[in-house]
Design an enzyme around this catalytic site. Structure first.
Site, PDB file in Angstrom:
ATOM      1  N   GLU A 103     -12.825 -41.361  37.692  1.00  0.00           N
ATOM      2  CA  GLU A 103     -13.122 -42.063  36.505  1.00  0.00           C
ATOM      3  C   GLU A 103     -12.694 -43.476  36.593  1.00  0.00           C
ATOM      4  O   GLU A 103     -12.961 -44.510  35.979  1.00  0.00           O
ATOM      5  CB  GLU A 103     -12.907 -41.710  35.147  1.00  0.00           C
ATOM      6  CG  GLU A 103     -13.530 -40.304  34.818  1.00  0.00           C
ATOM      7  CD  GLU A 103     -12.852 -39.066  35.221  1.00  0.00           C
ATOM      8  OE1 GLU A 103     -12.213 -39.196  36.475  1.00  0.00           O
ATOM      9  OE2 GLU A 103     -13.293 -37.875  34.983  1.00  0.00           O
TER      10      GLU A 103
ATOM     11  N   LYS B 204       3.865 -24.710  28.808  1.00  0.00           N
ATOM     12  CA  LYS B 204       4.393 -24.919  27.463  1.00  0.00           C
ATOM     13  C   LYS B 204       5.327 -23.550  27.189  1.00  0.00           C
ATOM     14  O   LYS B 204       5.012 -22.359  26.814  1.00  0.00           O
ATOM     15  CB  LYS B 204       3.474 -24.810  26.314  1.00  0.00           C
ATOM     16  CG  LYS B 204       2.394 -26.261  26.790  1.00  0.00           C
ATOM     17  CD  LYS B 204       1.547 -26.755  25.559  1.00  0.00           C
ATOM     18  CE  LYS B 204       0.855 -27.877  25.799  1.00  0.00           C
ATOM     19  NZ  LYS B 204      -0.608 -27.792  26.605  1.00  0.00           N
TER      20      LYS B 204
ATOM     21  N   THR C 182     -17.383 -36.023  39.242  1.00  0.00           N
ATOM     22  CA  THR C 182     -16.068 -35.239  39.162  1.00  0.00           C
ATOM     23  C   THR C 182     -16.327 -34.068  39.485  1.00  0.00           C
ATOM     24  O   THR C 182     -17.189 -33.478  39.257  1.00  0.00           O
ATOM     25  CB  THR C 182     -15.339 -35.364  37.709  1.00  0.00           C
ATOM     26  OG1 THR C 182     -16.106 -34.630  36.846  1.00  0.00           O
ATOM     27  CG2 THR C 182     -15.011 -36.711  37.126  1.00  0.00           C
TER      28      THR C 182
ATOM     29  N   TRP D  94       7.855 -28.669  27.332  1.00  0.00           N
ATOM     30  CA  TRP D  94       6.963 -28.750  28.123  1.00  0.00           C
ATOM     31  C   TRP D  94       7.743 -28.530  29.730  1.00  0.00           C
ATOM     32  O   TRP D  94       8.727 -29.163  29.761  1.00  0.00           O
ATOM     33  CB  TRP D  94       6.142 -30.072  28.159  1.00  0.00           C
ATOM     34  CG  TRP D  94       5.124 -29.903  27.257  1.00  0.00           C
ATOM     35  CD1 TRP D  94       4.956 -29.246  26.197  1.00  0.00           C
ATOM     36  CD2 TRP D  94       4.242 -31.186  27.067  1.00  0.00           C
ATOM     37  NE1 TRP D  94       3.850 -29.584  25.512  1.00  0.00           N
ATOM     38  CE2 TRP D  94       3.443 -30.588  26.164  1.00  0.00           C
ATOM     39  CE3 TRP D  94       3.887 -32.389  27.807  1.00  0.00           C
ATOM     40  CZ2 TRP D  94       2.361 -31.496  25.370  1.00  0.00           C
ATOM     41  CZ3 TRP D  94       2.995 -33.110  27.314  1.00  0.00           C
ATOM     42  CH2 TRP D  94       2.035 -32.737  26.165  1.00  0.00           C
TER      43      TRP D  94
HETATM   44  P1  ADP Z   1     -11.364 -34.491  40.361  1.00  0.00           P
HETATM   45  O1  ADP Z   1     -12.791 -34.875  40.680  1.00  0.00           O
HETATM   46  O2  ADP Z   1     -10.934 -33.483  40.944  1.00  0.00           O
HETATM   47  O3  ADP Z   1     -11.141 -34.713  38.963  1.00  0.00           O
HETATM   48  P2  ADP Z   1      -9.858 -36.857  41.066  1.00  0.00           P
HETATM   49  O4  ADP Z   1      -9.846 -37.322  42.307  1.00  0.00           O
HETATM   50  O5  ADP Z   1     -10.749 -37.801  40.217  1.00  0.00           O
HETATM   51  O6  ADP Z   1     -10.877 -35.646  41.277  1.00  0.00           O
HETATM   52  O7  ADP Z   1      -8.574 -36.390  40.606  1.00  0.00           O
HETATM   53  C1  ADP Z   1      -7.805 -36.983  39.522  1.00  0.00           C
HETATM   54  C2  ADP Z   1      -6.651 -36.547  39.250  1.00  0.00           C
HETATM   55  O8  ADP Z   1      -5.653 -35.971  40.363  1.00  0.00           O
HETATM   56  C3  ADP Z   1      -5.701 -37.334  38.482  1.00  0.00           C
HETATM   57  O9  ADP Z   1      -6.047 -37.159  37.217  1.00  0.00           O
HETATM   58  C4  ADP Z   1      -4.151 -36.507  38.540  1.00  0.00           C
HETATM   59  O10 ADP Z   1      -4.115 -35.414  37.923  1.00  0.00           O
HETATM   60  C5  ADP Z   1      -4.616 -36.180  40.281  1.00  0.00           C
HETATM   61  N1  ADP Z   1      -3.838 -37.221  40.943  1.00  0.00           N
HETATM   62  C6  ADP Z   1      -4.196 -38.158  41.854  1.00  0.00           C
HETATM   63  N2  ADP Z   1      -3.341 -38.740  42.182  1.00  0.00           N
HETATM   64  C7  ADP Z   1      -2.107 -38.090  42.283  1.00  0.00           C
HETATM   65  C8  ADP Z   1      -0.812 -38.212  42.595  1.00  0.00           C
HETATM   66  N3  ADP Z   1      -0.579 -39.231  43.194  1.00  0.00           N
HETATM   67  N4  ADP Z   1       0.217 -37.489  41.983  1.00  0.00           N
HETATM   68  C9  ADP Z   1      -0.213 -36.498  41.116  1.00  0.00           C
HETATM   69  N5  ADP Z   1      -1.409 -36.304  40.741  1.00  0.00           N
HETATM   70  C10 ADP Z   1      -2.547 -36.967  41.195  1.00  0.00           C
END
Ligand code: ADP
Length: 550
Positions: free
Chosen positions: A339, A447, A194, A452
């Site tokens: 993940e 917040k 990640t 929220w």
């Molecule tokens: P990183 O390695 O930066 O965590 P990821 O690709 O695993 O990259 O990121 C996952 C996160 O990206 C998700 O938990 C969510 O917050 C955000 N995300 C992914 N797709 C979307 C979407 N279509 N709309 C909003 N947020 C998104």
């Protein structure tokens, strides 16, 4: 690994482990003539077939064996989307080793950290990253040799890299007389870290089984809907979450593959879409921004491009409207995470929605989508109590399924599951039809006075203003309300808008207490390694910002 009770009567079907190698074997045997076209770092277009790819992948698997790579060993790549990268994908995983894709946009120190953490034995890299490898090579303690993915004539004369091998030499000096080994489908196939916006990056270790199941699940009509009639151009990088699984799902679907290499600007992408007849693509919103601007500014049109998946961060409704209404491209809004292999939900209409007015349909498509089979999800409150699927109650989003991690590589972070569910760190609503909508990441949500405020909604509204190119909303400390929203805006070149005009644009579109307290105009937004706005950096940058008194 959990074991389950056995029935006294077991099914009598062939037992065949789900292995990544079966995908390339299938593609080469049943769609052997289908093309893979790659824009190379050298600038030219390379084309060959699945059959050729399979042959070279087997040569490379042979080479890995010769280099002493054992089952379970980690082999890293630092490369763009291209045919050689795909060969390495299959050669490494197919031979039982673990493909570790490294994101070159990470800081060099982080790259060395994860190479050491993964204990990478070999590192394959594209010519573009030669300076980066020269900088980090000495710090990658476990790497026995670095393999430059290029022809011999591209090999540097002088380099500080102690053990440098040439990819094409390895291909040329090994035979394709290689049988993919058969082993337990739960063996690790690939590893992706990640981006680690806080703390060190953590690894998601995918298995062969999870990869194959995710490939099936993500190719289905309700998900990405990839078929043998498609020509697919993955803009999403193979160095992050396996390009959303496309290097697998495209092959098992028999679609033509087009790789853009390093040229991800609007002009280069558009040319490739047109010359290769691309029908389907996938990428994060920032990439589409460049492509859409190029097409609109030059009065161009797409002649074959029909569908795209947008995910990774929220697809602004204005972007979806432009793609659908002006450019005739269907948008599948999708959500997932490293993940989760990564796909969790994908947008689309159900039969009951087909007669709805266009605006109503668009509201459904703008949500992050419906769970695909293989992923279950729920929303819970701070105490872990499940919340209703009414489309307005929001809570922490939890997921489970066979392609979702049960723990991080080397057990970093300890037990991550809550009663068998993986907490995504996202805040979301789910409606009665099962469509999920992300309100925010839990660490970005504002917040205010015990309530929220979701920043994605505020950003989407701002980006619907014609003078706004990009927007990001962050919480600023407030003596009375804890936090209040500050809107940061990049204006479209040649266009103007004032703070007051922008705030007036929000009137009637949101609850009163969601109204941003202030707007700041900026030139650029800090982007992370996976194409997301780094809100932690923005919060740091604007922590002294004085909000006007209400
Ligand atoms: P990183 O390695 O930066 O965590 P990821 O690709 O695993 O990259 O990121 C996952 C996160 O990206 C998700 O938990 C969510 O917050 C955000 N995300 C992914 N797709 C979307 C979407 N279509 N709309 C909003 N947020 C998104």
């Amino acid at each position: 690994m959990t074991s389950y009770p056995q029935s006294p009567v077991m099914g009598q079907m062939m037992s065949q482990p789900l292995l990544v190698s079966s995908i390339i074997e299938f593609a080469a045997r049943h769609y052997g003539h289908v093309e893979i076209v790659s824009r190379r770092i050298e600038g030219d277009l390379h084309r060959y077939t699945y059959r050729d790819c399979h042959q070279r992948a087997r040569r490379m698997a042979h080479a890995l064996k010769g280099l002493g790579v054992q089952m379970g060993d980690r082999v890293a790549t630092l490369a763009w989307n291209g045919y050689r990268h795909m060969e390495v994908y299959y050669a490494v995983s197919g031979s039982g080793a673990v493909l570790h894709t490294v994101n070159p946009r990470l800081h060099p120190e982080q790259i060395a950290y994860i190479a050491n953490h993964a204990e990478d034995q070999y590192l394959f890299f594209d010519l573009t990253f030669l300076p980066l490898i020269e900088a980090v090579a000495a710090h990658c303690k476990t790497v026995k040799a670095f393999v430059l993915m290029a022809d011999r004539d591209r090999m540097p004369q002088e380099t500080g890299i102690a053990n440098l091998l040439c990819y094409e030499d390895l291909i040329a000096s090994n035979s394709d007389d290689y049988e993919w080994p058969v082993f337990d489908e739960n063996s690790a196939a690939s590893l992706c870290y990640t981006s680690g916006t806080t703390g060190n990056p953590k690894g998601a270790l995918y298995s062969h089984r999870s990869t194959v199941l995710h490939s099936y699940g993500s190719a289905m009509p309700n998900a990405l809907n990839v078929s043998a009639a498609d020509t697919v151009l993955p803009v999403v990088p193979m160095f992050h979450v396996n390009a959303w699984g496309l290097p697998y799902s495209v092959l098992l679907s028999g679609a033509k593959m087009v790789f853009p290499g390093a040229a991800l600007d609007g002009k280069s992408l558009y040319e490739l879409f047109e010359t290769e007849g691309v029908t389907f693509s996938a990428g994060v919103p920032t990439v589409w921004l460049g492509l859409i601007n190029h097409v609109l500014q030059n009065n161009l049109a797409f002649s074959t491009f029909k569908r795209t998946v947008i995910g990774g961060s929220a697809c602004p409704p204005a972007m979806m409207d432009t793609l659908i209404d002006k450019l005739g491209v269907q948008v599948i809004h999708a959500w997932g995470m490293t993940e989760m292999s990564p796909l969790g939900t994908a947008g689309g209409l159900q039969a009951k929605h087909l007669a709805l007015p266009k605006d109503e349909q668009r509201k459904i498509l703008q949500k992050q989508g419906h769970a695909i089979y293989g992923v279950d999800m729920k929303i819970v409150n701070d105490d872990g109590v499940e919340l209703p699927w009414d489309g307005s109650t929001y809570g922490h989003l939890l997921v489970k399924g066979p392609w979702i991690i049960s723990s991080y590589f080397k057990n970093e972070g300890g037990d991550v599951l809550q009663d068998g569910w993986f907490p995504t760190g996202d805040v979301a609503t789910i409606d009665a039809d099962g469509y999920m909508q992300i309100t925010d990441r839990s660490k970005d949500v504002i917040k205010s006075g015990g309530e929220w405020i979701g920043t994605i909604d505020l950003e989407n509204i701002a980006m619907a203003h014609p003078a706004v190119l990009q927007a990001a909303c962050i919480g600023i400390a407030h003596p009375k309300w804890d936090e209040r929203p500050l809107l940061l805006v990049i204006k479209r070149p040649g266009m103007d808008v004032t703070r007051e005009e922008l705030l007036a644009f929000f009137e009637g579109k949101i609850a009163k207490f969601w109204m941003p307290d202030d707007v700041a105009f900026i030139e650029a937004l800090p982007m992370g390694a996976t194409g997301k706005i780094q809100k932690n950096k923005l919060r740091e940058q604007f922590k002294e910002h004085k909000l006007p008194a209400a």
